[in-house]
Design an enzyme around this catalytic site. Structure first.
Site, mmCIF file in Angstrom:
data_model
loop_
_atom_site.group_PDB
_atom_site.id
_atom_site.type_symbol
_atom_site.label_atom_id
_atom_site.label_comp_id
_atom_site.label_asym_id
_atom_site.label_seq_id
_atom_site.Cartn_x
_atom_site.Cartn_y
_atom_site.Cartn_z
ATOM 1 N N GLY A 44 8.784 60.592 -9.755
ATOM 2 C CA GLY A 44 8.185 60.714 -8.421
ATOM 3 C C GLY A 44 7.056 59.693 -8.383
ATOM 4 O O GLY A 44 6.288 59.581 -9.349
ATOM 5 N N LYS A 45 6.969 58.952 -7.282
ATOM 6 C CA LYS A 45 5.944 57.899 -7.236
ATOM 7 C C LYS A 45 4.538 58.490 -7.371
ATOM 8 O O LYS A 45 3.665 57.892 -8.002
ATOM 9 C CB LYS A 45 6.077 57.090 -5.941
ATOM 10 C CG LYS A 45 7.401 56.321 -5.903
ATOM 11 C CD LYS A 45 7.570 55.481 -4.681
ATOM 12 C CE LYS A 45 9.018 55.064 -4.484
ATOM 13 N NZ LYS A 45 9.613 54.373 -5.627
ATOM 14 N N GLY A 46 4.337 59.670 -6.785
ATOM 15 C CA GLY A 46 3.018 60.296 -6.881
ATOM 16 C C GLY A 46 2.676 60.641 -8.321
ATOM 17 O O GLY A 46 1.621 60.252 -8.840
ATOM 18 N N ASN A 54 3.983 59.496 -11.081
ATOM 19 C CA ASN A 54 3.851 58.290 -11.914
ATOM 20 C C ASN A 54 2.483 57.628 -11.711
ATOM 21 O O ASN A 54 1.854 57.170 -12.668
ATOM 22 C CB ASN A 54 4.942 57.264 -11.563
ATOM 23 C CG ASN A 54 6.338 57.777 -11.850
ATOM 24 O OD1 ASN A 54 6.524 58.681 -12.656
ATOM 25 N ND2 ASN A 54 7.341 57.209 -11.181
ATOM 26 N N THR A 97 2.648 42.873 -4.450
ATOM 27 C CA THR A 97 3.255 42.576 -5.762
ATOM 28 C C THR A 97 4.519 41.756 -5.538
ATOM 29 O O THR A 97 5.267 41.983 -4.584
ATOM 30 C CB THR A 97 3.567 43.866 -6.542
ATOM 31 O OG1 THR A 97 4.483 44.665 -5.786
ATOM 32 C CG2 THR A 97 2.312 44.678 -6.805
ATOM 33 N N LEU A 98 4.730 40.791 -6.436
ATOM 34 C CA LEU A 98 5.815 39.819 -6.247
ATOM 35 C C LEU A 98 6.756 39.782 -7.445
ATOM 36 O O LEU A 98 7.329 38.729 -7.763
ATOM 37 C CB LEU A 98 5.200 38.424 -6.016
ATOM 38 C CG LEU A 98 4.183 38.316 -4.870
ATOM 39 C CD1 LEU A 98 3.457 36.975 -4.911
ATOM 40 C CD2 LEU A 98 4.887 38.490 -3.527
ATOM 41 N N GLY A 129 4.213 37.630 -10.029
ATOM 42 C CA GLY A 129 2.839 38.134 -10.114
ATOM 43 C C GLY A 129 2.436 38.964 -8.917
ATOM 44 O O GLY A 129 3.241 39.710 -8.354
ATOM 45 N N ASP A 165 4.585 51.642 -9.810
ATOM 46 C CA ASP A 165 3.641 52.770 -9.908
ATOM 47 C C ASP A 165 2.594 52.493 -10.994
ATOM 48 O O ASP A 165 1.413 52.821 -10.832
ATOM 49 C CB ASP A 165 4.396 54.064 -10.239
ATOM 50 C CG ASP A 165 5.431 54.403 -9.171
ATOM 51 O OD1 ASP A 165 5.196 54.070 -8.000
ATOM 52 O OD2 ASP A 165 6.468 54.997 -9.524
HETATM 53 O O1 RIB Z 1 8.951 54.536 -8.444
HETATM 54 C C1 RIB Z 1 9.855 55.225 -9.270
HETATM 55 C C2 RIB Z 1 10.073 56.624 -8.776
HETATM 56 O O2 RIB Z 1 10.699 56.580 -7.505
HETATM 57 C C3 RIB Z 1 10.979 57.470 -9.646
HETATM 58 O O3 RIB Z 1 10.285 58.151 -10.648
HETATM 59 C C4 RIB Z 1 11.693 58.366 -8.630
HETATM 60 O O4 RIB Z 1 11.429 59.715 -8.791
HETATM 61 C C5 RIB Z 1 11.280 57.850 -7.252
HETATM 62 O O5 RIB Z 1 10.318 58.616 -6.663
#
Ligand code: RIB
Length: 316
Positions: free
Chosen positions: A38-40, A42, A213-214, A218, A245
């Site tokens: 999940g992005k949050g 991470n 971000t590229l 970079g 993330d």
């Molecule tokens: O950015 C990666 C994430 O995107 C993964 O961990 C996945 O759960 C999605 O949310």
């Protein structure tokens, strides 16, 4: 100043595949791994591994205890993560091909059950000067931005994944920081040229700061007065999942410690480079010591932390 990430928590099912499955095709994967993602989640872990105290807010189902346990093991405060008995936790189906590229399908589950009431209750514990980091994988995003700004918080948004609803969100002009990749930038700005993306974002959101971000090229920092570009570090790619993330967490850890944007880009680039060398999402996020060691090895003459005088009034 306290740091809050209000964001998604997913159980990631990661399938190793010979190539991304094509429309109409049935494909056997060679390996299946379960990871916390999940992005949050991470981004909370990246901030914590970068050494910052961080609180996470979000929702899981009764099947999501591994997600909060994982956050706690990383040192993240999970006091604002609620368990909803009526919905399953969010999950992601992730394919990773031999080049390390991924494709991600997300089922929001409990992440889409964030209510106005939860937003209000959670933000009531935060105040002016606190920092809120958001992504676009939960419900009530516009309300979160609006309420956080009413409280005087600084709001950073990683607008990922982009959706039509997000592009039309009326709270976007209140966002202090946008941190996005070139594909998201192109959807916002209608250009794939990095400088044009920054120009157009800044003309639409003149109060905001932009971090673009590229990938292998970079990253760029841009505000109304200055623009900085930092090249990427060479990497052996195993799995790109959560590289963005990791970058986000490390970039803001630097900013919140008072480092200049160019140094934050450098630290974040190295953290992301280390993350793509390891499989999985949050499991691939390096510690601050790993990042410092890798930078020292590659750029031994650059010291990000100038020598401190023993007497604070003495010049060094
Ligand atoms: O950015 C990666 C994430 O995107 C993964 O961990 C996945 O759960 C999605 O949310």
């Amino acid at each position: 100043m306290r740091v809050l990430v209000f964001g998604s928590l997913n159980i990631d099912r990661v399938y190793t595949v010979p190539h991304m499955v094509r429309p109409g095709e049935t494909l056997s994967s060679t390996q299946l791994q379960y990871h916390c993602g999940g992005k949050g989640l991470n981004q909370s872990i990246a901030l914590a591994r970068a050494g910052l105290p961080v609180c996470h807010a979000g929702k899981i189902g009764t099947d999501g205890a591994m997600l909060t346990a994982h956050l706690r093991r990383a040192g993240v405060d999970t006091a604002y993560v609620l368990t909803d008995p009526d919905v399953p936790s969010g999950h992601a189906v992730i394919q990773v091909d031999p080049s390390g590229e991924n494709s991600i399908l997300v089922y929001p589950g409990a992440n889409a059950a964030i209510s106005s009431e939860m937003v209000q209750n959670t933000l009531s514990h935060f105040t002016a000067g606190d920092f809120l980091l958001l992504q676009n994988e939960i419900s009530c995003l516009g309300e979160l931005i609006r309420q956080a700004k009413e409280r005087g918080m600084t709001v950073a948004l990683n607008p990922s994944p982009i959706s039509d609803g997000l592009l039309q969100c009326e709270s976007l002009p209140q966002v202090d920081w946008f941190i996005l990749n070139e594909l998201e930038g192109a959807q916002f700005a209608g250009s794939s040229v990095p400088d044009e993306i920054c120009d157009r974002m800044l003309s639409r959101y003149p109060q905001s700061k932009i971090v673009l971000t590229l990938g292998g090229d970079g990253a760029v920092y841009a505000d109304g007065k200055e623009r900085r570009r930092q090249p990427a570090y060479p990497v052996r790619v195993v799995d790109t999942t959560a590289a963005g993330d990791t970058f986000t967490g490390y970039f803001f850890a630097g900013i919140l410690r008072g480092s200049p944007p160019s140094e934050c880009l450098r630290q974040a680039n190295m953290a992301a480079a280390l993350a793509v060398g390891v499989s999985g999402a949050s499991t691939s996020i390096p510690t601050a010591a790993d990042v410092a060691a890798a930078l020292k090895k590659l750029e031994p003459d650059k010291n990000p932390y100038p020598k401190q005088a023993e007497n604070p009034h003495e010049c060094v």
